[in-house]
Design a protein around this motif. Structure first.
Motif, short mmCIF file in Angstrom:
data_model
loop_
_atom_site.label_atom_id
_atom_site.label_comp_id
_atom_site.label_asym_id
_atom_site.label_seq_id
_atom_site.Cartn_x
_atom_site.Cartn_y
_atom_site.Cartn_z
N ASN B 225 14.37 -4.19 -18.22
CA ASN B 225 15.13 -3.11 -17.38
C ASN B 225 14.97 -3.48 -15.95
OD1 ASN B 225 16.58 -1.93 -20.10
ND2 ASN B 225 14.56 -1.19 -20.34
N HIS B 354 23.11 -6.79 -17.04
CA HIS B 354 22.77 -5.80 -16.13
C HIS B 354 23.79 -5.68 -15.05
CE1 HIS B 354 18.98 -5.31 -18.25
NE2 HIS B 354 18.72 -6.63 -17.98
N ARG B 363 20.00 -1.25 -9.89
CA ARG B 363 20.56 -1.39 -11.03
C ARG B 363 21.43 0.20 -11.47
NH1 ARG B 363 19.25 -0.76 -17.08
NH2 ARG B 363 17.27 0.02 -16.34
N ARG B 365 22.72 2.50 -14.23
CA ARG B 365 22.35 2.57 -15.74
C ARG B 365 22.86 3.50 -16.36
NH1 ARG B 365 16.05 3.24 -13.68
NH2 ARG B 365 16.54 4.86 -12.16
#
Lengths: 301, 374
Positions: B225, B354, B363, B365
């Motif tokens: 991640n 991603h 990112r 998310r």
């Protein structure tokens, strides 16, 4: 395949066979070159050594022969006794002990104090370090004779005249040249070493003592030799500050041979040679460090 | 036993250059923290501030609750291993290791015992009377480690300790340091520019860039991640593929290539208003697979691409190709005999992809897990 191998073998053999002649040629050339080198260097050395020879020759002559004209190149009569007479002409034993005492103190002072100061300039960051170092260096530009009289006044006010203090104490306050020389050397020691020791718990004094001093030995030897030379050969300092004959150094002692009317050249030369001896011996043993000192001066390592 | 805390730590050099800004970190007892980043990212500066070799410009640094900002290095009870080992060249291995103990006025027999124990642990018993000059790089590194462990310090700092070793030795020493840490459980902070070292040794990794922390997390966490494109690209080798594109109708469109996005990802992209917008997609090379038959290709989300270079690394083969006008690397099984110039079908495992904001590189998310990861 075989033919190729044979040809290669033959080529190799030829190469080996032709080798000696080829090398011979280079050998003779090299030999000739080194011979020319030798002659040139020998001639130069003789020229430079001629005053020393003159000293030696004079020291062995009788006074009458010294005065003859034209001068003789080597003594007709080798008066080795001149050396004993010279040593006995004045209390040179005392002078020697005095000189050794002063010189040793100066050497110890120079080595420790300059090294300590240099460590500070090289490895301890503090405000104004650059400027301070520049000021220290700038004192190198002041000719010694300029400070001679103020210094004399200072020392006389301290009532240090006719003691060894004026000759020894200044060595314990560092000299710009030695500080510079040692600082340059310290700069080559990686900071990581100092930092590692710091983390291990060592104080700066301790780091200097256990790591700085051992690692700068070559530079310290240079400082020791230069300061030895300076103190041993110092004439003006003792002349200015010492009045009592019991405190005289060798360099001052040599004056007994210089009368107002005439100078006893043969004894003076014999004495000078005797005094010079320790310096020459020292040079033979520590040549490397002498040269290193000169290299450091010019910035190389 | 030690816990360290750094709070809003800044480092300025000459009041102009900011080497480290707003560094916040809490290290629990026994952790192995790895600071990683490209050269000049400020990671070594952080370490040197912790060691006390560099002043902290502003912020606070605590060891076990005690403010350490103005405590000199010698009173911080830390040990440090330097990149160039920093062994004292004029001392024997024994004296090098005993140096710190001697300064701390340990008794002679106690020093001897401790040094011998450390030497045994590191396999240095036979070298104790040698000088560093007579040792190989790996042995010197061991002595440097030994010197740090004999003191039993609270905190163990290492500044790129393996970067002077050759690849094989580095691999070996890496395992040895990890083993040592498992045994001694000393809180450690390790600086490196090598992401493999970071991944293999750390209990938590801190990735830095330009003096700013990019992400803190376990190796698995930062790998799976990544917080932003920088972390994604820095961690992992070969590094993550990035494609600039647009989202249209649940599809990611880069140049003329269309890739379907799984509904769960699409849900939060849509939620956060990225539908129809430009963004960056990141996908690791191992998540791009090679398809064999054309039939299979028709069923899945695949693209046809011409291989430019095929590199066999041993266990895997790296396939270099283009996605539209953007470079792409795929890591596939080594047994697939794909050669340069060949046209093959590649498919993306989109569950592992991603999406990053194009402007900030951060990112995107699902909002819930943001709390969990952060």
């Amino acid at each position: 395949m075989e033919e190729v191998e044979m040809a290669a073998k033959k080529r190799d053999e030829e190469r080996v066979a032709s080798a000696p002649a080829y090398f011979d040629n280079i050998h003779t050339k090299r030999k000739l070159l080194s011979l020319i080198n030798f002659i040139l260097l020998a001639a130069g050395s003789l020229l430079i050594l001629s005053p020393i020879w003159w000293m030696i020759s004079t020291s062995l002559k009788s006074m009458a022969e010294v005065m003859t004209y034209p001068p003789t190149f080597y003594p007709h009569e080798w008066n080795w006794g001149n050396y004993i007479k010279t040593w006995k002409a004045a209390p040179f034993d005392t002078y020697a002990i005095n000189t050794i005492t002063i010189t040793m103190l100066v050497v110890i002072g120079s080595v420790l104090v300059n090294s300590f100061i240099a460590y500070g300039f090289a490895k301890v960051p503090f405000k104004g370090r650059g400027i301070l170092f520049a000021i220290v260096l700038s004192t190198m530009m002041i000719p010694g004779f300029v400070t001679l009289i103020p210094q004399y006044v200072l020392f006389s006010k301290l009532q240090w005249i006719n003691t060894y203090y004026p000759l020894v104490v200044p060595a314990f306050f560092g000299s710009a040249f030695f500080i510079f020389l040692l600082r340059q050397f310290y700069m080559t020691i990686p900071n990581e070493l100092i930092e590692a020791a710091k983390i291990e718990g060592a104080s700066h004094f301790r780091i200097w003592w256990t790591i700085g001093l051992p690692l700068t030995k070559p530079a310290l030897a240079t400082v020791a030799i230069f300061s030895f030379n300076g103190a041993w050969n110092d004439f003006l300092g003792p002349l200015l500050y010492l009045n009592d004959e019991n405190l005289y150094t060798l360099q001052l002692g040599l004056q007994v041979f210089k009368g107002e009317m005439n100078t006893q050249w043969n004894y003076l030369m014999a004495g000078s040679l005797l005094v010079l001896l320790p310096v020459i011996i020292l040079f033979f043993f520590f040549q490397k460090y002498f040269i290193q000192g000169i290299n450091l001066q010019s910035g190389g390592k | 036993m030690s816990k360290i805390v750094l709070k809003n730590v800044y480092k300025h050099f000459d009041k102009k250059v900011t080497a480290v800004s707003d560094f916040n970190l809490t290290v629990e007892d026994g952790e192995f923290i790895v600071l990683v980043g490209p050269s000049g990212c400020g990671k070594s500066t952080v370490l040197r501030m912790i060691a006390g070799l560099e002043e902290i410009s502003s912020g606070e640094f605590y060891i076990d609750g005690k403010l350490m900002n103005d405590v000199p290095p010698k009173s911080r009870d830390i040990a440090m291993v330097f990149q160039n080992y920093a062994l004292y060249p004029h001392m024997t291995v024994f004296d090098n290791m005993a140096f710190g103990l001697k300064i701390r006025k340990f008794q002679k027999d106690k020093i001897k015992k401790r040094v011998e124990e450390a030497a045994e642990l590191l396999g240095l018993e036979d070298l104790l009377h040698r000088k560093p000059k007579a040792l190989s790089g790996g042995q010197r590194q061991r002595v440097a480690l030994g010197r740090s462990i004999v003191r039993d310090a609270k905190l163990f700092l290492m500044d790129e300790p393996l970067s002077n070793l050759d690849a094989k030795l580095r691999f070996q020493m890496r395992a040895e340091i990890a083993k040592l840490h498992q045994r001694l459980k000393t809180t450690s902070i390790y600086v490196t520019h090598d992401q493999t070292e970071a991944m293999t040794m750390a209990s938590r990794i801190i990735i830095m860039k330009d003096g700013v922390i990019q992400q803190i997390g376990t190796p698995k966490d930062v790998y799976d991640n990544p917080e932003n494109t920088f972390v994604g690209g820095f961690i992992g080798s070969p590094s993550m593929n990035f494609f600039d594109g647009r989202i249209v109708n649940s599809q990611f469109i880069a140049d003329d290539v269309h890739i379907n996005i799984p509904e769960e990802k699409m849900a939060y992209l849509r939620e956060q208003g990225y539908a129809g917008k430009e963004l960056t997609m990141g996908i690791r090379p191992e998540h791009i697979h090679l398809l064999t038959g054309e039939e299979e290709a028709e069923l899945t989300n695949s693209i046809l691409s011409k291989i430019i270079v095929s590199e066999l690394t041993g266990a895997d083969t790296l396939l270099y190709s283009m996605l539209g006008t953007q470079e792409m690397i795929a890591e596939v099984e080594s047994r697939t005999n794909v050669t340069a110039g060949e046209d093959v079908y590649l498919t993306f495992n989109m569950d592992c992809a991603h999406f990053f904001d194009k402007e900030t590189g951060v990112r995107i998310r699902p909002e819930k897990s943001a709390v969990l990861v952060g």
